[in-house]
Design an enzyme around this catalytic site. Structure first.
Site, short mmCIF file in Angstrom:
data_model
loop_
_atom_site.label_atom_id
_atom_site.label_comp_id
_atom_site.label_asym_id
_atom_site.label_seq_id
_atom_site.Cartn_x
_atom_site.Cartn_y
_atom_site.Cartn_z
N TYR A 139 -12.32 60.12 11.36
CA TYR A 139 -13.74 59.74 11.21
C TYR A 139 -14.43 60.10 12.51
CZ TYR A 139 -17.56 56.52 9.90
OH TYR A 139 -18.78 55.96 9.60
N ARG A 192 -27.75 66.63 7.01
CA ARG A 192 -27.81 66.00 8.35
C ARG A 192 -26.47 65.32 8.57
NH1 ARG A 192 -26.21 61.57 9.90
NH2 ARG A 192 -27.67 60.03 9.11
N ASP A 282 -25.58 61.00 4.68
CA ASP A 282 -26.02 62.11 5.54
C ASP A 282 -26.94 63.11 4.83
OD1 ASP A 282 -24.61 60.73 7.38
OD2 ASP A 282 -23.24 62.33 7.92
N ASP A 304 -25.95 54.86 2.79
CA ASP A 304 -25.17 54.31 3.90
C ASP A 304 -25.93 54.37 5.22
OD1 ASP A 304 -22.86 53.29 5.10
OD2 ASP A 304 -22.18 55.30 5.64
N ASP A 305 -26.64 55.46 5.45
CA ASP A 305 -27.32 55.64 6.74
C ASP A 305 -28.51 54.70 6.87
OD1 ASP A 305 -25.74 57.96 7.70
OD2 ASP A 305 -26.45 58.74 5.80
N ASN A 447 -24.05 59.52 16.48
CA ASN A 447 -22.71 60.12 16.41
C ASN A 447 -22.82 61.64 16.35
OD1 ASN A 447 -21.38 57.55 16.08
ND2 ASN A 447 -22.26 57.49 14.05
N ASN A 491 -20.74 50.65 13.92
CA ASN A 491 -20.70 51.78 12.99
C ASN A 491 -20.67 51.23 11.57
OD1 ASN A 491 -19.40 53.94 11.28
ND2 ASN A 491 -19.66 55.03 13.22
N1 LIG Z 1 -23.71 54.17 14.19
C1 LIG Z 1 -23.88 54.35 12.91
O1 LIG Z 1 -23.28 53.67 12.07
C2 LIG Z 1 -24.83 55.38 12.42
C3 LIG Z 1 -25.37 56.31 13.26
N2 LIG Z 1 -26.24 57.25 12.77
C4 LIG Z 1 -26.71 58.27 13.70
O2 LIG Z 1 -28.10 58.21 13.82
C5 LIG Z 1 -28.60 59.49 14.17
C6 LIG Z 1 -29.88 59.73 13.41
O3 LIG Z 1 -29.68 59.76 12.04
P1 LIG Z 1 -30.92 59.97 11.03
O4 LIG Z 1 -31.92 58.93 11.23
O5 LIG Z 1 -30.40 60.14 9.67
O6 LIG Z 1 -31.44 61.37 11.56
P2 LIG Z 1 -32.90 61.97 11.57
O7 LIG Z 1 -32.80 63.36 12.03
O8 LIG Z 1 -33.54 61.70 10.27
O9 LIG Z 1 -33.67 61.09 12.65
C7 LIG Z 1 -33.68 61.33 14.00
C8 LIG Z 1 -34.95 60.74 14.55
O10 LIG Z 1 -34.92 60.85 15.95
C9 LIG Z 1 -36.16 61.35 16.37
N3 LIG Z 1 -36.00 62.02 17.67
C10 LIG Z 1 -35.49 63.25 17.93
N4 LIG Z 1 -35.55 63.51 19.25
C11 LIG Z 1 -36.09 62.42 19.83
C12 LIG Z 1 -36.43 62.08 21.15
N5 LIG Z 1 -36.24 62.93 22.13
N6 LIG Z 1 -36.98 60.86 21.39
C13 LIG Z 1 -37.18 59.99 20.39
N7 LIG Z 1 -36.90 60.27 19.11
C14 LIG Z 1 -36.36 61.46 18.83
C15 LIG Z 1 -36.61 62.28 15.26
O11 LIG Z 1 -37.98 62.50 15.27
C16 LIG Z 1 -36.21 61.45 14.08
O12 LIG Z 1 -37.20 60.49 13.79
C17 LIG Z 1 -27.47 60.47 13.89
O13 LIG Z 1 -26.92 60.92 15.10
C18 LIG Z 1 -26.43 59.66 13.18
O14 LIG Z 1 -25.11 60.04 13.52
C19 LIG Z 1 -26.63 57.28 11.47
C20 LIG Z 1 -26.12 56.38 10.59
C21 LIG Z 1 -25.13 55.41 10.99
C1 LIG Z 2 -21.82 56.83 10.85
C2 LIG Z 2 -22.74 57.60 10.05
O1 LIG Z 2 -22.89 57.36 8.87
C3 LIG Z 2 -23.51 58.64 10.67
O2 LIG Z 2 -23.41 58.84 11.88
O3 LIG Z 2 -24.24 59.31 9.93
MG LIG Z 3 -23.88 58.87 7.85
#
Ligand SMILES: NC(=O)C1=CN([C@@H]2O[C@H](COP(=O)(O)OP(=O)(O)OC[C@H]3O[C@@H](n4cnc5c(N)ncnc54)[C@H](O)[C@@H]3O)[C@@H](O)[C@H]2O)C=CC1
Ligand SMILES: CC(=O)C(=O)O
Ligand SMILES: [Mg+2]
Length: 597
Positions: A139, A192, A282, A304-305, A447, A491
């Site tokens: 993972y 994504r 994603d 999930d996200d 991540n 996570n």
């Molecule tokens: N820890 C966890 O369980 C999870 C972590 N994530 C992580 O969250 C991240 C984002 O996922 P999504 O929202 O789906 O992606 P996304 O691409 O839809 O959103 C990213 C956001 O960050 C903004 N952004 C980009 N550069 C920036 C900057 N310099 N300053 C401020 N904002 C900025 C974008 O405008 C956008 O609103 C991914 O890396 C993903 O791995 C997602 C789901 C679960």
């Molecule tokens: C953990 C997860 O779902 C993500 O980073 O998109």
């Molecule tokens: Mg995800």
């Protein structure tokens, strides 16, 4: 009824002596879809519609060198395996050694995924018994690299691909999947993948990795999970130019046509497996929320996200409040700065906001707690580029303010990173947070590790050791001034396996916001006072199976209360923990007999 009584009687005799196939009426894979729960309960053999070498080549049935002598005769492959028989424990020890012998994590990933393709029982045994060591291999963070290499590494198919070219065929295609009893589907369109962007069809590594956790942590049997990629093309130029890329070699189809493809898939799935839970994973933000809105009331599904991450982060915030000596009911009095306004950032805000209402805060107070910023600055009402969900959290003033300005002006107590922008949290930002807040809560959640907004070491260093820290991908403990700090992992893997287990066991008609809230509470309750004192706001990953069981029980209780269960009765509800426990897949070898042709 008569058949069941006879079977119980015969099997109880059989369990006290060596297997005699003539006495047993085995479970048939076609009748029961190799119901491992019943097999375990009745110690009955599994009847498989295969013989000889075909069994050795089927990872669901293969036990490799662990097949006993009598079984090798009975199944007609004596001589096709080396003579020595190993126990499952010995096989596990040997495989663990082979995995550890690899110098790199991606080498370890290849080694264990090869086992996945040979012997699923042993693969899941290893995961269950060594989850803390192996979760980062199957993972995040390693799965990110595995996705990047997916095309060049491809040997054997796993899961299903539905492409834009399959339009009008999907209702028939779902019948190509050999298992009748699918409980959980994880689907991505690869747009994504983690923080790595559009990986097209190579994103398949993510549904596979998530479903491995469903089996090992959530106790769903491996024949009941289905990884899916919907391939509508990719906008990743590098992949389009890659001669070995395995997905559709054109730009993503968008708009109405895109939604029609996903809709055909959703209807096909519901037709063949009406009770299966679909986890959206994603999908890029432009489509993630609209897809969830389209199906959340008509299909058993969740994103999930958006929702899983929201519930996980809520649990982390509640734990952090306890760790900093505050009451969990103080959530609505926090000032929460969220960097990133995509599906994860806004999803987290939505779940935290709902939790504040649940705790009795009024809407206006709850909304005021949020400061959400993207790369253009704070979300404010005068911006014209916001979608409905973003606009909901837009503030009256502060147009164009960046993270550091927001921190200086509004003195946030919680900082969440969901930007996929590695290293975004600079020293000044974290020093400003700590200057204004005794124990700031800092969660860089993106991540894989390369996308994390800061490292654990940086957060502890720049906050002079005062922050409560959790991250999306794991970090090692940090030594600083003679003290050890223990970062924990925020996570969604702490929520989705239990949510899926609970929803599918009780036959929930849908996934509700309250089910997510109760999942978060169950997760938060899992963290002990002792752990909180050490700054650990999530349980150890080694406890994930117990966490998933607790989450599943909360989900079922909530669904029952809401009257949306279709599979559980009073009897199961009165002894819920034992019921859930009895249904969780435990990877052990069961005796196999050949189904007569
Ligand atoms: N820890 C966890 O369980 C999870 C972590 N994530 C992580 O969250 C991240 C984002 O996922 P999504 O929202 O789906 O992606 P996304 O691409 O839809 O959103 C990213 C956001 O960050 C903004 N952004 C980009 N550069 C920036 C900057 N310099 N300053 C401020 N904002 C900025 C974008 O405008 C956008 O609103 C991914 O890396 C993903 O791995 C997602 C789901 C679960
Ligand atoms: C953990 C997860 O779902 C993500 O980073 O998109
Ligand atoms: Mg995800």
């Amino acid at each position: 009824m008569l058949g069941r009584l006879r079977l119980d009687r015969i099997v109880s005799k059989a369990s006290t002596r060596p297997l005699q196939t003539s006495l047993l009426r085995p479970f048939s894979s076609s009748e029961h879809d190799f119901d491992f729960d019943s097999l375990r309960k009745f110690k009955a053999p599994l009847q498989v519609p295969k013989r000889g070498v075909d069994i050795l080549h089927d990872p669901l049935f293969n036990k490799g060198t662990a097949f006993k002598s009598g079984e090798r005769d009975r199944l007609r492959f004596r001589g096709l395996l080396p003579p020595r028989r190993l126990t499952m424990d010995m096989q596990a020890k040997r495989m663990l050694q082979a995995i550890r012998d690899n110098d790199s994590d991606i080498g370890k990933n290849k080694c264990i995924e090869d086992l996945h393709d040979r012997n699923e029982t042993l693969y899941h045994r290893l995961l269950v018994d060594n989850i803390e060591e192996l979760a980062p291999i199957i993972y995040t963070p390693t799965v990110g690299q595995a996705c990047k290499e997916f095309g060049t590494r491809f040997r054997k198919p796993r899961g299903m691909y539905f492409s834009a070219e399959d339009k009008t065929n999907m209702a028939a295609m779902v019948y190509n999947w050999p298992q009748r009893d699918v409980h959980v589907i994880v689907v991505t369109d690869g747009s994504r993948i983690l923080g790595l962007g559009d990986l097209g069809a190579n994103g398949m590594g993510i549904p596979i990795g998530k479903l491995s956790l469903y089996c090992a942590a959530g106790g769903i049997a491996p024949h009941r999970v289905l990884p899916v990629t919907i391939d509508v093309g990719t906008d990743n130029e590098e992949l389009l130019e890659d001669e070995f890329y395995l997905g559709l070699q054109h730009k993503r189809i968008k708009g109405k046509e895109y939604f029609e493809v996903v809709d055909e898939f959703m209807q096909a799935v519901k037709h063949r497996w009406p009770h299966a839970l679909v986890q959206f994973e994603d999908f890029r933000s432009e489509v993630a929320q609209p897809l969830l809105n389209n199906y959340r009331d008509t299909h058993l599904c969740f994103n999930d996200d958006i929702q899983g991450t929201g519930a996980t982060t809520l649990a982390g915030c509640l734990g952090s409040l306890r760790a900093t000596g505050k009451a969990v009911e103080e959530l609505g009095n926090q000032r929460i700065l969220i960097a990133g306004a995509g599906s994860a950032g806004i999803g987290v805000a939505g779940v935290l906001y709902q939790a504040m209402l649940e705790q009795g805060f009024d809407e206006a107070t709850a909304k005021k707690a949020f400061f959400i910023a993207d790369e253009h600055g704070l979300l404010t009402k005068d911006r014209t580029d916001l979608n409905t969900e973003q606009a909901f959290f837009a503030r009256d003033e502060g147009k164009g303010m960046g993270l550091e300005e927001i921190a200086a002006e509004y003195k946030p107590t919680i900082l969440l990173g969901l930007t996929a922008c590695g290293g975004l949290f600079k020293e000044n930002l974290i020093r400003t947070m700590s200057a204004n807040c005794e124990k700031p809560i800092i969660f860089p959640l993106s991540n894989p590790t390369s996308s994390a907004e800061c490292t654990a070491e940086q957060a502890y260093e720049w906050s002079n050791g005062t922050c409560v820290f959790a991250s999306g991908s794991p970090f090692d403990p940090v030594e600083r001034d003679g003290k050890t700090y223990y970062p924990t992992q925020c996570n969604n893997m702490f929520i989705f396996p239990g949510l899926g287990l609970g929803a599918s066991l009780c036959g929930a008609k849908k996934v509700t916001d309250k089910m997510l809230y109760e999942s978060a509470v169950a997760l938060a309750n899992f963290v002990t006072e002792e752990e909180l004192e050490q700054g650990k706001v999530f349980p150890r990953v080694s406890q994930i199976r117990a966490v998933s069981k607790a989450v599943a029980c909360s989900v079922i209780r909530e669904a029952w209360k809401d009257g949306i269960t279709t599979r559980v009765k009073e009897k199961e509800m009165s002894d819920l923990e034992n019921f859930v426990d009895s249904k969780m897949y435990d990877p052990v070898y069961v005796p196999i007999v050949e189904k007569p042709f």
